[in-house]
Scaffold this motif. Structure first.
Motif, short mmCIF file in Angstrom:
data_model
loop_
_atom_site.label_atom_id
_atom_site.label_comp_id
_atom_site.label_asym_id
_atom_site.label_seq_id
_atom_site.Cartn_x
_atom_site.Cartn_y
_atom_site.Cartn_z
N MET A 1 -37.62 18.58 35.98
CA MET A 1 -37.57 17.16 36.19
C MET A 1 -38.09 16.30 34.96
O MET A 1 -37.33 15.55 34.44
CB MET A 1 -37.90 16.82 37.46
N THR A 2 -39.34 16.45 34.77
CA THR A 2 -40.16 15.76 33.76
C THR A 2 -39.26 15.90 32.40
O THR A 2 -39.28 15.01 31.63
CB THR A 2 -41.40 16.04 33.32
N ILE A 3 -38.90 17.05 32.12
CA ILE A 3 -38.22 17.37 30.74
C ILE A 3 -37.10 16.46 30.77
O ILE A 3 -36.50 15.97 29.70
CB ILE A 3 -37.53 18.87 30.63
N ALA A 4 -36.26 16.34 31.99
CA ALA A 4 -34.98 15.49 31.96
C ALA A 4 -35.23 14.10 31.61
O ALA A 4 -34.64 13.46 30.68
CB ALA A 4 -34.31 15.85 33.11
N VAL A 5 -36.31 13.63 32.38
CA VAL A 5 -36.69 12.18 32.15
C VAL A 5 -37.14 11.85 30.67
O VAL A 5 -36.83 10.89 30.07
CB VAL A 5 -37.92 11.88 33.03
N VAL A 6 -37.78 12.75 30.05
CA VAL A 6 -38.40 12.74 28.62
C VAL A 6 -37.19 12.58 27.62
O VAL A 6 -37.17 12.00 26.62
CB VAL A 6 -39.46 13.68 28.35
N ALA A 7 -36.36 13.43 27.94
CA ALA A 7 -35.15 13.77 27.14
C ALA A 7 -34.28 12.47 27.29
O ALA A 7 -33.64 11.98 26.10
CB ALA A 7 -34.32 14.96 27.36
N LEU A 8 -34.15 11.85 28.36
CA LEU A 8 -33.33 10.63 28.60
C LEU A 8 -33.90 9.58 27.82
O LEU A 8 -33.07 8.81 27.07
CB LEU A 8 -33.05 10.12 29.97
N ALA A 9 -35.41 9.43 27.81
CA ALA A 9 -36.06 8.29 26.94
C ALA A 9 -35.63 8.57 25.49
O ALA A 9 -35.36 7.75 24.77
CB ALA A 9 -37.53 8.46 27.36
N GLY A 10 -35.67 9.93 24.95
CA GLY A 10 -35.51 10.21 23.53
C GLY A 10 -34.06 9.63 23.37
O GLY A 10 -33.53 9.26 22.19
N VAL A 11 -33.15 10.08 24.32
CA VAL A 11 -31.42 9.58 24.08
C VAL A 11 -31.40 8.10 23.66
O VAL A 11 -30.78 7.74 22.67
CB VAL A 11 -30.60 9.90 25.38
N PHE A 12 -32.27 7.44 24.39
CA PHE A 12 -32.28 5.97 23.97
C PHE A 12 -32.83 5.65 22.62
O PHE A 12 -32.41 4.84 22.06
CB PHE A 12 -32.80 4.96 25.18
N LEU A 13 -34.10 6.29 22.45
CA LEU A 13 -34.77 5.98 21.14
C LEU A 13 -33.91 6.49 20.05
O LEU A 13 -33.78 5.46 18.96
CB LEU A 13 -36.01 6.83 21.35
N ALA A 14 -33.12 7.58 20.04
CA ALA A 14 -32.40 8.32 18.98
C ALA A 14 -30.98 7.25 18.94
O ALA A 14 -30.52 6.87 17.75
CB ALA A 14 -31.98 9.49 19.25
N PHE B 19 -35.80 12.20 41.60
CA PHE B 19 -35.33 12.34 40.35
C PHE B 19 -34.18 11.56 40.00
O PHE B 19 -34.19 10.83 38.96
CB PHE B 19 -34.95 13.84 40.16
N ILE B 20 -33.08 11.52 40.95
CA ILE B 20 -32.37 10.44 40.55
C ILE B 20 -32.67 9.08 40.33
O ILE B 20 -31.99 8.32 39.41
CB ILE B 20 -31.09 10.53 41.78
N GLY B 21 -33.46 8.58 41.45
CA GLY B 21 -34.04 7.39 41.00
C GLY B 21 -34.68 7.04 39.66
O GLY B 21 -34.70 5.96 39.24
N ILE B 22 -35.86 8.04 39.43
CA ILE B 22 -36.35 8.04 38.12
C ILE B 22 -35.12 7.76 36.84
O ILE B 22 -35.22 7.00 35.97
CB ILE B 22 -37.39 9.09 37.86
N ILE B 23 -34.40 8.69 36.79
CA ILE B 23 -33.20 8.82 35.91
C ILE B 23 -32.44 7.13 36.00
O ILE B 23 -32.18 6.99 35.06
CB ILE B 23 -32.13 9.67 36.22
N ILE B 24 -32.03 6.82 37.02
CA ILE B 24 -31.53 5.40 37.08
C ILE B 24 -32.40 4.34 36.50
O ILE B 24 -32.00 3.49 35.61
CB ILE B 24 -31.25 5.12 38.54
N VAL B 25 -33.63 4.37 36.87
CA VAL B 25 -34.70 3.44 36.31
C VAL B 25 -34.80 3.44 34.77
O VAL B 25 -34.63 2.55 34.03
CB VAL B 25 -36.16 3.62 36.97
N VAL B 26 -34.92 4.79 34.22
CA VAL B 26 -34.95 5.02 32.92
C VAL B 26 -33.83 4.58 32.28
O VAL B 26 -33.70 3.81 31.01
CB VAL B 26 -35.17 6.52 32.29
N THR B 27 -32.52 4.85 32.80
CA THR B 27 -31.28 4.46 32.16
C THR B 27 -31.41 2.65 32.12
O THR B 27 -30.85 2.40 31.25
CB THR B 27 -30.02 5.11 33.00
#
Lengths: 144, 249
Positions: A1-14, B19-27
């Motif tokens: 899960m942490t990997i997905a969140v960090v990767a998503l942050a990377g998507v926005f940075l890139a 997980f989905i909640g965190i993804i939504i917040v980051v998005t």
């Protein structure tokens, strides 16, 4: 899960760096001019496409694979962990090469690239740790 | 399935909601940040005093000098965003706004200190201007930034000479002009004009009495021109031109 969140942050940075490279964002909020120097150098392109685009693709792949591996049938798959480790390992190599270019060739440091390098390194460490834990877990279950 | 495996699976499923909640917040945060960065250029439009007298700056004009909308661009030949504007938006601006007589377009050099070869590029364009081919050189410089910029070479004279040759300029005259650096005063004047007008980044446009930082799409550019047409036509750079002519005398 942490990997997905960090990767998503990377998507926005890139994506931010890509939009700058394509001219949709007028200037990078960098503080110094070094970001622009790096982004306008000839090494800002790789195989005919902006390096930032490769970054977007890398982070998006990491996000998709990590998300798929977080739930459902793939949650128990060792192959997902292996794939994440391989992709992020490639990312570390590429990022290391870019950092070398910044220091040795361009003589300028872009702080967004530094942040990205840290993210990539973190993704690799997390992927490797998860893969090892998962392998150990499955090994333990096999002998249970 | 063993107990440990069942526990692991149960744990993963219970993590789905956070997980989905965190993804939504980051998005949401990421999308908002990108949205802000993308709209910043139009949000930073500021009203400027159209009557500021100009210094010895001398922009390069295309279009009818007395067109109803006066546009000034401050740009650096090595700046990527300037290159994108010059190659993607500017051709439409010329055919649909300049050639139709709506806009008088002036280009001012604003060489930035971090770009090693931008002065050489401005010099190359100024020397091409002597032979009536400023805009051709301007376009070619932006289209070939990666051939002559500070990261490509520490000796830009060679690739710039190649561009001059490509344009069919009288090379001997152009090289003599380039080496003499006789236009550095004009470039410096244009740079000083940008600083005096508090230009913070490149490209920056003054359309009528609005100053806009950052590259613009044609639709955005046209919207500002339309707005200028409605409000204060013929107000922008006339005093600047008058002051320049005065300084020349």
């Amino acid at each position: 899960m942490t990997i997905a969140v960090v990767a998503l942050a990377g998507v926005f940075l890139a994506t931010y760096l890509l939009l700058y490279k394509l001219g949709y964002i007028p200037g990078l909020a960098c503080g110094t001019g070094d970001c622009e120097v790096v982004q306008s150098s000839r090494w800002a392109m790789f195989l005919g496409f902006p390096v930032a685009l490769w970054g977007v693709l890398f982070y998006a792949a990491m996000f998709l694979v990590a998300s798929a591996g977080s739930f459902g049938a793939l949650a128990e798959s060792l192959a997902v962990g292996r794939l994440l480790t391989v992709i992020s390992g490639g990312g570390v190599s590429f990022s290391g090469w870019l950092t070398y270019l910044e220091l040795a060739e361009i003589h300028a440091i872009c702080r967004y690239c530094v942040v990205s390098a840290v993210l990539v390194l973190g993704l690799f460490a997390l992927s490797l740790r998860d893969y090892r834990l998962h392998a150990a877990e499955q090994g333990a279950m096999g002998t249970e | 399935m063993g107990k440990a495996a069942r526990q692991a699976k149960g744990k993963k499923q219970s993590n789905a909601k956070p997980f989905i909640g965190i993804i939504i917040v980051v998005t949401v945060i990421g999308a908002a940040a990108l949205g802000y960065a993308l709209t910043r250029s139009s949000a930073t439009a500021t009203t400027v005093d159209a009557n500021i007298p100009a210094g010895p700056a001398e922009g390069y004009l295309i279009g009818k000098a007395d067109a109803p909308v006066q546009v000034s661009e401050f740009a650096d030949y090595e700046c990527p965003a300037c290159g994108v504007f010059a190659t993607l938006t500017e051709p439409d601006v010329r055919t649909r706004l300049v050639e139709t007589g709506t806009v008088a377009y002036r280009f001012y050099d604003f060489p930035l200190p971090m770009h090693k070869n931008t002065w050489a590029a401005s010099n190359a364009a100024a020397c091409a201007s002597d032979q009536g081919k400023f805009w051709e050189m301007h376009d070619l410089l932006f289209a070939t930034q990666d051939r002559w910029n500070g990261e490509a070479t520490s000796n830009p004279r060679k690739p710039l000479t190649e561009l001059a040759r490509q344009l069919g300029l009288d090379l001997k005259t152009w090289e003599s002009c380039f080496d003499s650096k006789k236009h550095y005063g004009r470039i410096k004047g244009n740079q000083a004009e940008a600083e005096r007008r508090m230009v913070q980044q490149t490209p920056t446009f003054i359309i009528g009495n609005k100053m806009l930082a950052g590259s613009l799409s044609f639709d955005q550019f046209k919207a500002w021109v339309d707005s200028a047409l409605k409000s204060a036509p013929k107000a922008d750079t006339k005093p600047a031109e008058a002051a320049r002519k005065g300084a020349e005398k």
